[in-house]
Design an enzyme around this catalytic site. Structure first.
Site, mmCIF file in Angstrom:
data_model
loop_
_atom_site.group_PDB
_atom_site.id
_atom_site.type_symbol
_atom_site.label_atom_id
_atom_site.label_comp_id
_atom_site.label_asym_id
_atom_site.label_seq_id
_atom_site.Cartn_x
_atom_site.Cartn_y
_atom_site.Cartn_z
ATOM 1 N N SER A 44 0.833 -1.201 0.000
ATOM 2 C CA SER A 44 0.000 0.000 0.000
ATOM 3 C C SER A 44 0.870 1.255 0.000
ATOM 4 C CB SER A 44 -0.958 -0.036 1.193
ATOM 5 O OG SER A 44 -2.001 0.891 1.034
ATOM 6 N N ASP A 179 -5.948 -3.551 -2.312
ATOM 7 C CA ASP A 179 -4.805 -3.254 -1.447
ATOM 8 C C ASP A 179 -4.109 -4.509 -0.918
ATOM 9 O OD1 ASP A 179 -3.353 -2.437 1.065
ATOM 10 O OD2 ASP A 179 -4.237 -0.495 0.573
#
Length: 318
Positions: A44, A179
């Site tokens: 991320s 993510d």
């Protein structure tokens, strides 16, 4: 004996400011240490930082991007809220602002264009197998630029960055990915596995040193001793529990396998800071500048140096 040096960076949204500032301070204390890194791993916001560092972007410049572009990335509007029914049926933010910032930084670079090796976590929502009989399912995906049949060297850096940071409910899915935090918010163990893989870095365990940097740790607990809860009560805490649990698991595994050759840096926060709270950027920077880095600097000075091979006996390991 040559060391194989890994830097692993956690996810955490805007708290990446904390990570970038810590790295900026470490680079100032030990100039050139980032140039010594063999493998940058990230998830991320940590994935975006890892890609930038692997491309040669100084941590100060990465920090500045959060400060300058944060409001653009986490921009919301009344029109968008109405359309999404207040985030009930749509992501909180568009990924347009983030994509614009990433394009300005990376342009049309591919992973193969990066001078350093990377491992970036994401989650593939549909593997869409081409061969008949293969199981169609979602699965973890780790983008890398090591040579070989499974290399992702042809993938655009911008696309990989958007895939690893497509946090569910915050940003839309991107090209079928979400993510990497859903599988490895702390990608340290994944990076270690890649380093030992015969198809990738092909390193010996005794030669690997790993610095893992988090985006801050804060107190979380449930006081209920015998909670008879259903999905409504578990809906909010279960996400934090799963994220915290996976991060702790990676930390435990790396400590067990690497011993003192593994170092974890994740400062304590007095209170939670949401991953989209751009108002906290100045405080995150201030917090990072107050962290005592003495032990981390000592660790870098000792474990990042190459170890001389002893004559007539086995080289020492730590």
């Amino acid at each position: 004996m040559a060391r194989y040096r890994i830097l692993s960076l956690d996810g955490g949204g805007i708290r990446g400011v904390l990570t970038a500032t810590l790295l900026e301070r470490l680079e100032a204390a030990r100039p050139g240490f980032l140039e010594e890194i063999d493998l940058f791993a990230g998830t991320s916001t940590g994935g975006i930082l890892a890609l930038g560092l692997a491309a040669g972007v100084p941590p100060a410049e990465a920090r500045a991007m959060y400060e300058v572009k944060g409001l653009q990335v986490f921009a919301d509007s009344i029109v968008d809220d109405l359309k999404d029914l207040g985030n009930s049926v749509g992501a909180q933010y568009s990924n347009g602002g983030l994509k614009e910032a990433l394009l300005a930084q990376f342009g049309s670079k591919t992973l193969a264009d990066l001078p350093k090796k990377v491992l970036i976590s994401s989650y593939d929502l549909d593997n869409a197998p081409a061969a008949p009989g293969m199981l169609r399912t979602w699965k973890a995906k780790f983008f890398h630029n090591f040579p070989g049949e499974d290399s992702d060297g042809d993938q655009l850096v911008v696309d990989v960055a958007l895939r690893t940071s497509a946090a569910p409910s915050y940003f839309p899915t991107y090209q079928g990915y979400v993510d990497g935090g859903v599988v490895a918010n702390n990608p340290a163990m994944c990076a270690l596995a890649q380093a030992l893989d015969e198809r990738a870095a092909r390193q010996n365990l005794r030669d690997v040193v790993l610095l893992s940097v988090g985006t801050g740790t804060y107190s979380q607990y449930l006081s209920a001793q015998d909670a008879d809860w259903g999905w409504v009560q578990w809906a909010k805490p279960i996400i934090d529990i799963m994220l915290g649990g996976s991060m702790g698991l990676a930390n435990f595994q790396c400590e067990q396998l690497l011993g003192k050759r593994y170092h974890r840096l994740s400062p304590m926060l007095k209170e939670p800071i949401r991953l989209d709270d751009v108002r906290e950027v100045p405080r995150l920077k201030a917090l990072a500048n107050q962290v005592d880095l003495t032990e981390t600097e000592k660790w870098l000075g000792y474990y990042f140096r190459d170890e001389p091979r002893a004559s007539g006996r086995r080289a020492r390991t730590h």
